[in-house]
Scaffold this active site. Structure first.
Site, PDB file in Angstrom:
ATOM      1  N   ILE A   1       0.834  -1.194   0.000  1.00 19.32           N
ATOM      2  CA  ILE A   1       0.000   0.000   0.000  1.00 19.32           C
ATOM      3  C   ILE A   1       0.871   1.246   0.000  1.00 19.32           C
ATOM      4  O   ILE A   1       1.806   1.362   0.802  1.00 19.32           O
ATOM      5  CB  ILE A   1      -0.913   0.008   1.244  1.00 19.32           C
ATOM      6  CG1 ILE A   1      -1.773  -1.248   1.247  1.00 19.32           C
ATOM      7  CG2 ILE A   1      -1.767   1.266   1.297  1.00 19.32           C
ATOM      8  CD1 ILE A   1      -2.310  -1.610   2.588  1.00 19.32           C
ATOM      9  N   CYS A   2       0.538   2.179  -0.884  1.00 23.64           N
ATOM     10  CA  CYS A   2       1.233   3.455  -0.937  1.00 23.64           C
ATOM     11  C   CYS A   2       0.386   4.472  -0.172  1.00 23.64           C
ATOM     12  O   CYS A   2      -0.539   5.061  -0.719  1.00 23.64           O
ATOM     13  CB  CYS A   2       1.429   3.894  -2.389  1.00 23.64           C
ATOM     14  SG  CYS A   2       2.388   5.409  -2.536  1.00 23.64           S
ATOM     15  N   LEU A   3       0.703   4.613   1.111  1.00 26.00           N
ATOM     16  CA  LEU A   3       0.020   5.563   1.973  1.00 26.00           C
ATOM     17  C   LEU A   3       1.106   6.262   2.788  1.00 26.00           C
ATOM     18  O   LEU A   3       1.837   5.604   3.545  1.00 26.00           O
ATOM     19  CB  LEU A   3      -0.978   4.831   2.888  1.00 26.00           C
ATOM     20  CG  LEU A   3      -1.817   5.684   3.823  1.00 26.00           C
ATOM     21  CD1 LEU A   3      -2.702   6.654   3.037  1.00 26.00           C
ATOM     22  CD2 LEU A   3      -2.680   4.797   4.711  1.00 26.00           C
TER      23      LEU A   3
END
Length: 188
Positions: free
Chosen positions: A110-112
């Site tokens: 996840i790109c958070l």
């Protein structure tokens, strides 16, 4: 506010275990996580589960069911592995539901930003859950992990929306990868 279990109940259990010669020592990360979970304020479209039991809180699952936006109708399962260095180290979060999303790759990474460079010890599990929820409301093609989805979102928004809808409701193949219907289950 959801009270999954109180800190006092846990302390009583630990005291009873210590009295029986089974001393239970909690790390600072476990104590902080226990506090975060006792104060957890989940939106109505999010549920939490402790597959190893509520005594083993460092690993848990969150199911997120967006109630608006492109991903409405889907159910997405996330695992949280909280390191002993928490809250100084962010939790490791993976999406187990295969999803066509610019900020989630095919392996569930996840790109958070708050799970990476913008993590601060003042952040909580609730903040991470709201961040994940926001990813489904407003995918960000400018910071992608799935570059093909980001490119489709930017170049052909109507096609992207159709593929997302199709992948969530009945499943479909996109670019040689099959996306099963999003029901919050493990997929591969």
């Amino acid at each position: 506010m959801i009270k999954l279990f109180s800190v006092k109940e846990k302390q009583k259990k630990d005291a009873a275990a210590a009295a029986n010669g089974k001393a239970v020592k909690q790390s600072a990360g476990e104590l902080r996580l226990q506090k975060d979970i006792s104060e957890l304020d989940l939106p109505k479209n999010v549920s939490i589960r402790f597959p190893d039991g509520q005594d083993k809180i460092m690993n848990f699952e969150i199911t997120l069911k967006p109630d608006e936006g492109l991903y409405k109708g889907g159910a997405f399962l996330f695992t949280f592995a909280v390191p002993s260095g928490y809250p100084h180290d962010p939790p490791k979060v993976k999406c187990l539901t295969k999803v066509y999303h610019p900020n989630i790759d095919l392996e569930g990474n996840i790109c958070l930003n708050i799970l990476r460079e913008d993590w601060k010890p003042v952040l909580t599990i609730t903040a991470v859950v709201y961040g994940l929820n926001f990813l489904f409301l407003a995918p960000n093609p400018d910071d992608p992990l799935n570059k093909e989805a980001a490119q489709m979102m930017q170049q052909s928004p109507a096609q992207f929306e159709r593929l997302v809808s199709q992948s969530i409701t009945r499943g479909c193949a996109i670019g040689g990868d099959y996306f099963p219907p999003a029901r919050g289950e493990r997929s591969g």
